[in-house]
Every structure is written in C-alpha cells, then in structure tokens.
Design an enzyme around this catalytic site. Structure first.
Site, PDB file in Angstrom:
ATOM      1  N   HIS A 177       0.864 -17.742  28.855  1.00 55.53           N
ATOM      2  CA  HIS A 177       2.206 -18.331  28.941  1.00 55.53           C
ATOM      3  C   HIS A 177       2.920 -18.244  27.584  1.00 55.53           C
ATOM      4  CE1 HIS A 177       5.065 -21.651  30.335  1.00 55.53           C
ATOM      5  NE2 HIS A 177       5.290 -21.589  29.033  1.00 55.53           N
ATOM      6  N   GLU A 178       2.226 -18.664  26.528  1.00 49.36           N
ATOM      7  CA  GLU A 178       2.847 -18.656  25.194  1.00 49.36           C
ATOM      8  C   GLU A 178       3.073 -17.227  24.701  1.00 49.36           C
ATOM      9  OE1 GLU A 178       4.158 -21.349  24.289  1.00 49.36           O
ATOM     10  OE2 GLU A 178       3.068 -22.520  25.784  1.00 49.36           O
ATOM     11  N   HIS A 214       6.335 -15.905  26.018  1.00 52.25           N
ATOM     12  CA  HIS A 214       7.450 -16.318  25.149  1.00 52.25           C
ATOM     13  C   HIS A 214       7.524 -15.405  23.928  1.00 52.25           C
ATOM     14  CE1 HIS A 214       8.671 -20.037  27.070  1.00 52.25           C
ATOM     15  NE2 HIS A 214       7.485 -20.602  26.953  1.00 52.25           N
TER      16      HIS A 214
HETATM   17 ZN   LIG Z   1       6.769 -22.330  27.778  1.00 51.77          ZN
END
Ligand SMILES: [Zn+2]
Ligand SMILES: [Zn+2]
Length: 146
Positions: free
Chosen positions: A65-66, A69
């Site tokens: 998830h990170e 980003h």
């Molecule tokens: Zn996030």
C-alpha cells in the site's frame, strides 16, 4: 525485525512486486498507533507500525500500500487514495486498502451492568455512571469490567 531488516524487506518487495527500486528510507515509527504505515511526500520516506509484523501477510499488504503511494508519487501519477491510479495499483499489486484493526483494539471496551435488572452494556468509552440510567428499567448502572 530491526530497521535495517525492514529497509531490506521493503527494497526487496519493491523489486519483486513492482520491478522498481525503493531508493529511500523505511523506519519503524513507535508513535503510529492504529495506522499500519505512512508515506511522506517531502522526503519520500516510509514509516511503519511494528505492531503489524506478527502477521507478515498483513504487513506485506501494508508495505505494498505504502509503496503504491511512493512509486505513483515519484512517477507523477495519482498517488492519493481517491485517485484512479492509486485504486488500480492497489488492486493490481494486491495492497491492503485499509490498515486492519488489531484485535486488541477491537476488544478494548468497558462493561457496565444495571443494578436492578442486570442488563449488560458494553461501551467503547468510559461513561459517567452518575449520569446514565438503564435503558430498560431506569435502574442505576455500575462499572463491571473492561
Ligand atoms: Zn495510504
Ligand atoms: Zn435495568
């Protein structure tokens, strides 16, 4: 897992999953409470919550998830949660959408009981037993346990 091991884990996962290098820093941040991780737009580093590593499948999803980003931001693509790019990447690379709630947090609540009819009330927060009455019989409520 130490910070150094975390760094290598994130670097390796970035190559395995995205085929892109992770060239910045990853740290465990003890101040993260319920979030699993965080990406910093300013210096591109990642913070992670050590409490999630007892389930490496979950932790992997958090790191992905990170990294979504991170890579999207560096590529100048839509890197925010509401962006289409982000949503697509999260799905494609099997990242976690939200940090899972830890069971400990889930269970933390306060139990109250009515003096008269013994009805139990479970509350997320402490309540002032002077101010509340039983919803059934209007009896006095007392604190039982957490
Ligand atoms: Zn996030
Ligand atoms: Zn009652």
């Amino acid at each position: 897992m130490t910070n150094e091991q975390l760094q290598r884990y994130v670097e390796q996962l970035s190559l395995d999953v995205f085929s892109l290098p992770f060239r910045h820093k990853a740290y465990f941040n003890p101040r993260l409470k319920t979030t699993g991780g965080r990406y910093f737009l300013g210096d591109h580093h990642l913070d992670f919550n050590k409490r999630y590593i007892d389930d490496m499948k979950v932790f992997r999803g958090i790191v992905i998830h990170e990294l979504c980003h991170y890579h999207l931001h560096l590529a100048g693509m839509g890197h925010r949660h509401q962006d289409q790019d982000f949503k697509e990447w999260l799905e494609r690379y099997d990242g976690l959408r939200y940090s899972p709630r830890r069971q400990e947090d889930e269970k933390k609540s306060y139990l109250y009981e009515c003096e008269k009819c013994s009805t139990l009330y479970r509350r997320k927060r402490r309540m002032n037993t002077e101010r509340y009455r039983c919803g059934r019989c209007r009896g006095k409520i007392f604190y039982k346990s957490s």
